[in-house]
Motif scaffolding. Sequence first.
Motif, PDB file in Angstrom:
ATOM      1  N   LEU A   9      66.495  13.829  65.572  1.00  0.00           N
ATOM      2  CA  LEU A   9      67.475  12.852  65.996  1.00  0.00           C
ATOM      3  C   LEU A   9      68.630  13.586  66.644  1.00  0.00           C
ATOM      4  O   LEU A   9      69.398  14.261  65.977  1.00  0.00           O
ATOM      5  CB  LEU A   9      67.948  12.085  64.767  1.00  0.00           C
ATOM      6  N   GLN A  14      70.550   8.964  68.806  1.00  0.00           N
ATOM      7  CA  GLN A  14      71.384   8.140  67.937  1.00  0.00           C
ATOM      8  C   GLN A  14      71.988   6.986  68.742  1.00  0.00           C
ATOM      9  O   GLN A  14      71.897   5.827  68.354  1.00  0.00           O
ATOM     10  CB  GLN A  14      72.478   9.029  67.349  1.00  0.00           C
ATOM     11  N   ASN A  18      71.337   2.935  68.401  1.00  0.00           N
ATOM     12  CA  ASN A  18      72.410   1.973  68.139  1.00  0.00           C
ATOM     13  C   ASN A  18      72.550   0.960  69.275  1.00  0.00           C
ATOM     14  O   ASN A  18      72.838  -0.218  69.034  1.00  0.00           O
ATOM     15  CB  ASN A  18      73.728   2.708  67.899  1.00  0.00           C
ATOM     16  N   LEU A  21      70.001  -1.515  68.779  1.00  0.00           N
ATOM     17  CA  LEU A  21      70.417  -2.370  67.671  1.00  0.00           C
ATOM     18  C   LEU A  21      71.339  -3.481  68.182  1.00  0.00           C
ATOM     19  O   LEU A  21      71.205  -4.660  67.813  1.00  0.00           O
ATOM     20  CB  LEU A  21      71.148  -1.509  66.635  1.00  0.00           C
TER      21      LEU A  21
ATOM     22  N   ALA B   6      66.299  -2.477  60.840  1.00  0.00           N
ATOM     23  CA  ALA B   6      67.013  -1.642  61.788  1.00  0.00           C
ATOM     24  C   ALA B   6      68.398  -1.375  61.232  1.00  0.00           C
ATOM     25  O   ALA B   6      69.162  -2.299  60.970  1.00  0.00           O
ATOM     26  CB  ALA B   6      67.097  -2.352  63.129  1.00  0.00           C
ATOM     27  N   GLU B   7      68.699  -0.140  61.045  1.00  0.00           N
ATOM     28  CA  GLU B   7      70.010   0.195  60.503  1.00  0.00           C
ATOM     29  C   GLU B   7      70.789   1.013  61.492  1.00  0.00           C
ATOM     30  O   GLU B   7      70.230   1.752  62.284  1.00  0.00           O
ATOM     31  CB  GLU B   7      69.848   0.957  59.192  1.00  0.00           C
ATOM     32  N   LYS B   8      72.072   0.877  61.384  1.00  0.00           N
ATOM     33  CA  LYS B   8      72.925   1.672  62.264  1.00  0.00           C
ATOM     34  C   LYS B   8      72.738   3.137  61.929  1.00  0.00           C
ATOM     35  O   LYS B   8      72.376   3.508  60.820  1.00  0.00           O
ATOM     36  CB  LYS B   8      74.383   1.288  62.076  1.00  0.00           C
ATOM     37  N   LEU B   9      72.964   3.948  62.914  1.00  0.00           N
ATOM     38  CA  LEU B   9      72.777   5.370  62.757  1.00  0.00           C
ATOM     39  C   LEU B   9      74.119   6.043  62.927  1.00  0.00           C
ATOM     40  O   LEU B   9      74.659   6.110  64.018  1.00  0.00           O
ATOM     41  CB  LEU B   9      71.783   5.851  63.820  1.00  0.00           C
ATOM     42  N   SER B  10      74.654   6.521  61.835  1.00  0.00           N
ATOM     43  CA  SER B  10      75.915   7.269  61.918  1.00  0.00           C
ATOM     44  C   SER B  10      75.597   8.753  62.011  1.00  0.00           C
ATOM     45  O   SER B  10      74.455   9.158  61.871  1.00  0.00           O
ATOM     46  CB  SER B  10      76.745   6.994  60.677  1.00  0.00           C
ATOM     47  N   ASN B  11      76.607   9.549  62.229  1.00  0.00           N
ATOM     48  CA  ASN B  11      76.390  10.990  62.260  1.00  0.00           C
ATOM     49  C   ASN B  11      75.790  11.469  60.947  1.00  0.00           C
ATOM     50  O   ASN B  11      74.906  12.314  60.929  1.00  0.00           O
ATOM     51  CB  ASN B  11      77.710  11.720  62.521  1.00  0.00           C
ATOM     52  N   ALA B  13      73.946   9.784  58.883  1.00  0.00           N
ATOM     53  CA  ALA B  13      72.545   9.366  58.791  1.00  0.00           C
ATOM     54  C   ALA B  13      71.671  10.265  59.650  1.00  0.00           C
ATOM     55  O   ALA B  13      70.540  10.581  59.282  1.00  0.00           O
ATOM     56  CB  ALA B  13      72.415   7.909  59.230  1.00  0.00           C
ATOM     57  N   GLN B  14      72.224  10.654  60.780  1.00  0.00           N
ATOM     58  CA  GLN B  14      71.511  11.556  61.678  1.00  0.00           C
ATOM     59  C   GLN B  14      71.206  12.871  60.967  1.00  0.00           C
ATOM     60  O   GLN B  14      70.070  13.339  60.960  1.00  0.00           O
ATOM     61  CB  GLN B  14      72.392  11.794  62.908  1.00  0.00           C
ATOM     62  N   HIS B  17      68.584  12.436  58.266  1.00  0.00           N
ATOM     63  CA  HIS B  17      67.253  12.342  58.858  1.00  0.00           C
ATOM     64  C   HIS B  17      66.730  13.724  59.231  1.00  0.00           C
ATOM     65  O   HIS B  17      65.600  14.082  58.912  1.00  0.00           O
ATOM     66  CB  HIS B  17      67.326  11.440  60.097  1.00  0.00           C
ATOM     67  N   ASN B  18      67.567  14.488  59.909  1.00  0.00           N
ATOM     68  CA  ASN B  18      67.119  15.808  60.357  1.00  0.00           C
ATOM     69  C   ASN B  18      66.894  16.758  59.189  1.00  0.00           C
ATOM     70  O   ASN B  18      65.975  17.569  59.215  1.00  0.00           O
ATOM     71  CB  ASN B  18      68.120  16.387  61.355  1.00  0.00           C
ATOM     72  N   LEU B  21      63.686  15.970  57.785  1.00  0.00           N
ATOM     73  CA  LEU B  21      62.660  16.508  58.687  1.00  0.00           C
ATOM     74  C   LEU B  21      62.397  17.979  58.380  1.00  0.00           C
ATOM     75  O   LEU B  21      61.242  18.428  58.317  1.00  0.00           O
ATOM     76  CB  LEU B  21      63.162  16.344  60.129  1.00  0.00           C
ATOM     77  N   SER B  41      60.056  21.253  64.230  1.00  0.00           N
ATOM     78  CA  SER B  41      60.853  20.024  64.148  1.00  0.00           C
ATOM     79  C   SER B  41      61.443  19.640  65.493  1.00  0.00           C
ATOM     80  O   SER B  41      61.802  18.487  65.714  1.00  0.00           O
ATOM     81  CB  SER B  41      61.984  20.211  63.139  1.00  0.00           C
ATOM     82  N   LEU B  43      64.214  20.738  66.452  1.00  0.00           N
ATOM     83  CA  LEU B  43      65.666  20.954  66.343  1.00  0.00           C
ATOM     84  C   LEU B  43      66.025  22.355  66.816  1.00  0.00           C
ATOM     85  O   LEU B  43      65.189  23.263  66.782  1.00  0.00           O
ATOM     86  CB  LEU B  43      66.095  20.781  64.883  1.00  0.00           C
TER      87      LEU B  43
END
Lengths: 409, 409
Positions: A9, A14, A18, A21, B6-11, B13-14, B17-18, B21, B41, B43
């Motif tokens: 991500l 991101q 959003n 969304l 579907a949820e908002k993605l904040s920093n 949450a990002q 997630h990573n 991962l 990954s 990243l």
Amino acid sequence: MNRNTAEKLSNAAQTKHNKSLVLRSVWKHNAMSRLEISRISGLSTATVSRLVDSLIQDELLVESQPKATPKGRPMKPVRFNGKGHYLIGIDLGTTYIRGVLTNLAIEPIKEIEVVTESGKDPEYVLKKVAQVIMNLANTNLIDPKKIIGVGIAVAGIINLNTGIVEYSPAFNWRNIELREFMNSHVPYPVYFDNVSRAMALGEITFGNGPGFDDLICVNVGYGIGAGIVIGKKLFYGTDGMAGEFGHMPVRGDEQVFCTCGKKNCLTAYASGDAIAQRAKIRLLTHTTSILNEIPAGELNAKHVVEAARQGDPLAKEVFTEAMGYLGRAIAGLLNIFNPQAIILAGGVSLSGNIFWDTLKPVIEENVFDHRSTKYSILPSSHPNQSAIYGALAMVLQEILNLSLTIRKH
Amino acid sequence: MNRNTAEKLSNAAQTKHNKSLVLRSVWKHNAMSRLEISRISGLSTATVSRLVDSLIQDELLVESQPKATPKGRPMKPVRFNGKGHYLIGIDLGTTYIRGVLTNLAIEPIKEIEVVTESGKDPEYVLKKVAQVIMNLANTNLIDPKKIIGVGIAVAGIINLNTGIVEYSPAFNWRNIELREFMNSHVPYPVYFDNVSRAMALGEITFGNGPGFDDLICVNVGYGIGAGIVIGKKLFYGTDGMAGEFGHMPVRGDEQVFCTCGKKNCLTAYASGDAIAQRAKIRLLTHTTSILNEIPAGELNAKHVVEAARQGDPLAKEVFTEAMGYLGRAIAGLLNIFNPQAIILAGGVSLSGNIFWDTLKPVIEENVFDHRSTKYSILPSSHPNQSAIYGALAMVLQEILNLSLTIRKH
DNA sequence: TTTACTTAATTTTATCCTGAAATTAAAACG
DNA sequence: CGTTTTAATTTCAGGATAAAATTAAGTAAA
């Protein structure tokens, strides 16, 4: 196949998430203020403001007239831009090819219907489809450059990895390179899928239900298929072959061969074609049925249903038997998937009360009904147009996902 | 139910997630360098370095001894921290309660097995479970404060929203408040689920298969259940009731009542219990079978299988019939889900060759086999221990998702 | 009319995240 | 002993979001 592979991500991803969304919020609730979007999405008002601006830039959203609120500053609602982009949906059926051009609010702008002539060779039929698309696109009602995608719903088994229609009993097609053909004949991104899956997608996208997450759309027409939606997303299975509901084995003793070569598939007992065939067989030994008035070559499921409605015992028996097989199979689906709803679409499902009154009790009798399970059995939200709405849904979903490249004009 | 809303993605949450991962990469590939994680990954190395540091801080990962590479600077592999945290898995079966304490690498540290005494009242059994958990926890081999969760696999229908075992035929339980009981008797986060779903989760978490995305684990024991994995995630359905495979209607004529009250459920034809019951009924009229040597009260599926293996015609017939029903139902699953694999677990599946040799041909005969479909039919990766590995998987998945709060000691 | 109040939307600011590039680290090798 | 190679870290720039402050645009009451 459409795999949910864990992906990294990035900041860009991101934002895209959003933004999508925001777009889905507006799609679901129609015109709404930035503040409402913020409350629904959970994003801050600042973020929503910025994302909405960007979506307006992309011509996906527009601001409507400010709307007075009981107190305070009037909101500036945003809604889908009816003039920014257009999409095309095609229902490629065995008898008719139906096409519709709509704007982003899925308001029809132009519609076309031509006979398929499915007897002719595949190339001929596909050319006809391409012609319908180009005919829809070339109108002075819109700027064709603003068309961002075409969705096609096809009866048949489709490999979405290769873009090939592997087998279609309805058309008697094998290994037709649909994607390649369309890409070389149509200057827009083309999406296609099996008609049952398309219908399911149409139901969650346009259905007036309360926004189901998990539903199954069972398409009972000439054949039987199913489209499975899990978590608001179409389920394809490993090889993109999920939903072959019509070929579930329904009994152990060997009786009827299905067109697929197997024995005792559901399709061979409960499809529109099966209803007609099974009536024909019985008519050979039962001469009293009113169905005998119809030439055997013309007899189809509609005749049987109509006769059953009029009380013809043979027709009633055939139809009830078919609904018995179908109902038990659907009960099995309910047990395994525990979806919020089963949607019944396709020709046979449009037979009226006799269909529902015969089928529903069988389902209810055979479902593993537990105190915490709730399910709805519903007709298609757009009877007779499920396929074309499904085709439109394919494109609209791509827009809502922001996975379509938006050209700047 | 476990919805993918579907949820908002904040920093934050990002990052989560990573981080997850990264954790999953290390879980899948064992010890690996930061560079390898970065490559797998997607990243950047910088991000991976930072995330790995944080995961080491949380005591989820540790650095191993530097390992020489052919050329260049040796890598500092990271792997799961064997001493940072511990988890407990419980298999709550009708005959035994089995428990295991493991570290994050799922290396067993302590194991307990006690008889269930399922005849006694539910409270008694649950207390025993709590005792097993506390007994596992209180050992001087580890610091009990480092236990981050307990997973319990239970035979029965479980409402994960309420935490109640709504119905368990095996235990003869109704509406047992499992979550409430465990939360008030065990000082750790407790996760539980239906045993079939747990097994399915165990297979994708610990199975040595090639990392399936979509699989179905069919548990053929005293009863029949299924755990469905879609996109590497357990599928629960709307009410958390997905997978009631055992109660699929398998024939139209009314013959056998199932314990659930319905007619003609698969369980009533193909479960371990059904195999025994159906043999008993035939033994009343067939006196030549070697099964007559066994007192009717003791006769179970194992006896029937053993007799069938020895060539007893009655036993063979009963078993073959059962596998016929089971095989056709599994073929239906394959048609509908098109999964990468069907895993067969549970007591009956451990009957050896006779099980596979009887079942597989039925499946193959009845599946809608298309040129692009591929599927595997496999035994459980941990025969006899599927349930307990499933229980451990529940906790491990929470760890891999980073949804467990990690206490600092 | 004017002031207070309310709600909507934007702007400002601080914090946080990721990726690219540069840098440092630690070996092998000639 | 410097060069090469691979691993890991550090630095830094570019974005992203949230919270708070600010501006906007109405209504209602004094």
